[in-house]
Scaffold this motif. Structure first.
Motif, PDB file in Angstrom:
ATOM      1  N   SER A 274       4.879  10.988  -4.657  1.00  0.00           N
ATOM      2  CA  SER A 274       4.008  10.875  -5.831  1.00  0.00           C
ATOM      3  C   SER A 274       3.194   9.587  -5.808  1.00  0.00           C
ATOM      4  O   SER A 274       2.065   9.564  -6.283  1.00  0.00           O
ATOM      5  CB  SER A 274       4.835  10.947  -7.121  1.00  0.00           C
ATOM      6  OG  SER A 274       5.717   9.842  -7.227  1.00  0.00           O
ATOM      7  N   HIS A 275       3.745   8.515  -5.244  1.00  0.00           N
ATOM      8  CA  HIS A 275       3.017   7.251  -5.161  1.00  0.00           C
ATOM      9  C   HIS A 275       1.850   7.376  -4.180  1.00  0.00           C
ATOM     10  O   HIS A 275       0.734   6.917  -4.456  1.00  0.00           O
ATOM     11  CB  HIS A 275       3.941   6.124  -4.716  1.00  0.00           C
ATOM     12  CG  HIS A 275       5.026   5.822  -5.693  1.00  0.00           C
ATOM     13  ND1 HIS A 275       5.942   4.811  -5.519  1.00  0.00           N
ATOM     14  CD2 HIS A 275       5.348   6.403  -6.875  1.00  0.00           C
ATOM     15  CE1 HIS A 275       6.772   4.780  -6.539  1.00  0.00           C
ATOM     16  NE2 HIS A 275       6.436   5.750  -7.369  1.00  0.00           N
ATOM     17  N   LEU A 276       2.105   7.986  -3.064  1.00  0.00           N
ATOM     18  CA  LEU A 276       1.069   8.172  -2.055  1.00  0.00           C
ATOM     19  C   LEU A 276      -0.062   9.044  -2.611  1.00  0.00           C
ATOM     20  O   LEU A 276      -1.245   8.738  -2.420  1.00  0.00           O
ATOM     21  CB  LEU A 276       1.677   8.814  -0.808  1.00  0.00           C
ATOM     22  CG  LEU A 276       0.757   9.045   0.394  1.00  0.00           C
ATOM     23  CD1 LEU A 276       0.091   7.757   0.833  1.00  0.00           C
ATOM     24  CD2 LEU A 276       1.573   9.641   1.545  1.00  0.00           C
ATOM     25  N   VAL A 277       0.306  10.106  -3.316  1.00  0.00           N
ATOM     26  CA  VAL A 277      -0.695  10.998  -3.897  1.00  0.00           C
ATOM     27  C   VAL A 277      -1.482  10.272  -4.992  1.00  0.00           C
ATOM     28  O   VAL A 277      -2.697  10.454  -5.124  1.00  0.00           O
ATOM     29  CB  VAL A 277      -0.026  12.271  -4.466  1.00  0.00           C
ATOM     30  CG1 VAL A 277      -1.045  13.132  -5.203  1.00  0.00           C
ATOM     31  CG2 VAL A 277       0.612  13.077  -3.334  1.00  0.00           C
ATOM     32  N   PHE A 278      -0.803   9.431  -5.777  1.00  0.00           N
ATOM     33  CA  PHE A 278      -1.476   8.653  -6.815  1.00  0.00           C
ATOM     34  C   PHE A 278      -2.562   7.770  -6.206  1.00  0.00           C
ATOM     35  O   PHE A 278      -3.704   7.751  -6.670  1.00  0.00           O
ATOM     36  CB  PHE A 278      -0.462   7.797  -7.569  1.00  0.00           C
ATOM     37  CG  PHE A 278      -1.078   6.810  -8.533  1.00  0.00           C
ATOM     38  CD1 PHE A 278      -1.368   7.185  -9.837  1.00  0.00           C
ATOM     39  CD2 PHE A 278      -1.369   5.515  -8.138  1.00  0.00           C
ATOM     40  CE1 PHE A 278      -1.946   6.283 -10.730  1.00  0.00           C
ATOM     41  CE2 PHE A 278      -1.939   4.604  -9.020  1.00  0.00           C
ATOM     42  CZ  PHE A 278      -2.227   4.991 -10.321  1.00  0.00           C
ATOM     43  N   PHE A 279      -2.201   7.023  -5.173  1.00  0.00           N
ATOM     44  CA  PHE A 279      -3.167   6.122  -4.539  1.00  0.00           C
ATOM     45  C   PHE A 279      -4.346   6.895  -3.952  1.00  0.00           C
ATOM     46  O   PHE A 279      -5.500   6.465  -4.051  1.00  0.00           O
ATOM     47  CB  PHE A 279      -2.487   5.289  -3.451  1.00  0.00           C
ATOM     48  CG  PHE A 279      -1.517   4.273  -3.988  1.00  0.00           C
ATOM     49  CD1 PHE A 279      -1.906   3.361  -4.947  1.00  0.00           C
ATOM     50  CD2 PHE A 279      -0.207   4.228  -3.529  1.00  0.00           C
ATOM     51  CE1 PHE A 279      -1.023   2.409  -5.433  1.00  0.00           C
ATOM     52  CE2 PHE A 279       0.684   3.287  -4.014  1.00  0.00           C
ATOM     53  CZ  PHE A 279       0.282   2.376  -4.976  1.00  0.00           C
ATOM     54  N   ALA A 280      -4.057   8.027  -3.347  1.00  0.00           N
ATOM     55  CA  ALA A 280      -5.129   8.841  -2.771  1.00  0.00           C
ATOM     56  C   ALA A 280      -6.015   9.416  -3.874  1.00  0.00           C
ATOM     57  O   ALA A 280      -7.240   9.467  -3.738  1.00  0.00           O
ATOM     58  CB  ALA A 280      -4.542   9.963  -1.921  1.00  0.00           C
ATOM     59  N   ALA A 281      -5.393   9.846  -4.977  1.00  0.00           N
ATOM     60  CA  ALA A 281      -6.163  10.407  -6.094  1.00  0.00           C
ATOM     61  C   ALA A 281      -7.132   9.381  -6.656  1.00  0.00           C
ATOM     62  O   ALA A 281      -8.246   9.718  -7.067  1.00  0.00           O
ATOM     63  CB  ALA A 281      -5.216  10.898  -7.193  1.00  0.00           C
TER      64      ALA A 281
END
Length: 219
Positions: free
Chosen positions: A45-52
């Motif tokens: 979820s952290h990786l997806v947050f940063f990418a988002a």
């Protein structure tokens, strides 16, 4: 390395959609093992947050132009809502990841980390706008800006928290409804309905003799 994995995640989102991001896909695209990715990110979820966050640059770039349309704090704030609705309902999955979904961590910490790495995203933005963007919690972002309307005599201090929380809940509810396909509305219709509800909520707390000072023209 941190940016390398974020950029790889952006590639996966662009090609397959944000719902199809996995650590394995990111690792394979970056040419590393999944365990290496976890050395830099506690969870997916952290990786997806940063990418988002990489997909919000158009919103950030658009924001000053919308704010400049207003002649007082309430008008400017309503125009920021117009800008936000335009971009968030255009990419509801992206904005849900940033403002709605459970991240398993403190969002403010993630946001601070992001802008330390991508500080260039804020270059050229006026300082007051930077402070709004860097404040992750949606209602606090609103309160931070709307507070100035108290000094202008447009609202009372006791109403700042009310309209900040209420408008945030309106947006979250509509975005969730769109994502779950619970109403037969287009994203454009949902954005306009949200904006109308936000406007009505704000006008209710403005004294009658001050309402004539609020003149916004949404597109």
């Amino acid at each position: 390395m941190w940016r390398y994995f974020v950029d790889a995640t952006v590639d996966v989102i662009e090609k397959e959609g944000i719902e199809n991001v996995t650590i394995r896909k990111v690792a394979d695209l970056a040419g590393y093992t999944s365990s290496t990715v976890y050395n830099y990110f506690q969870e997916l979820s952290h990786l997806v947050f940063f990418a988002a966050m990489r997909f919000t640059k158009n919103y950030i770039d658009d924001l000053p132009r919308y704010i400049d349309k207003g002649s007082n704090t309430i008008e400017k704030w309503l125009y920021t809502w117009e800008c936000f609705c335009k971009h968030s309902f255009d990419k509801p999955e992206i904005y849900a990841v940033i403002f709605v979904n459970n991240l398993g961590s403190v969002p403010e910490d993630l946001l601070e980390h992001y802008y330390k790495t991508y500080r260039s995203d804020l270059i050229g933005l006026p300082e007051p706008i930077q402070s709004i963007i860097l404040e992750h919690a949606f209602s606090r972002r609103s309160a931070l800006y709307v507070q100035q309307a108290v000094d202008e005599g447009l609202i009372e201090g006791k109403d700042v928290a009310f309209i900040s929380e209420t408008t945030m809940l309106i947006w979250q509810g509509m975005l969730t409804t769109v994502l779950n396909q619970r109403r037969n509305v287009t994203t454009k219709e949902a954005a306009r309905q949200t904006l109308d509800y936000v406007y009505e909520s704000v006008m209710k707390v403005i004294p009658t003799d001050k309402r004539k000072e609020i003149n916004v023209q949404f597109k």
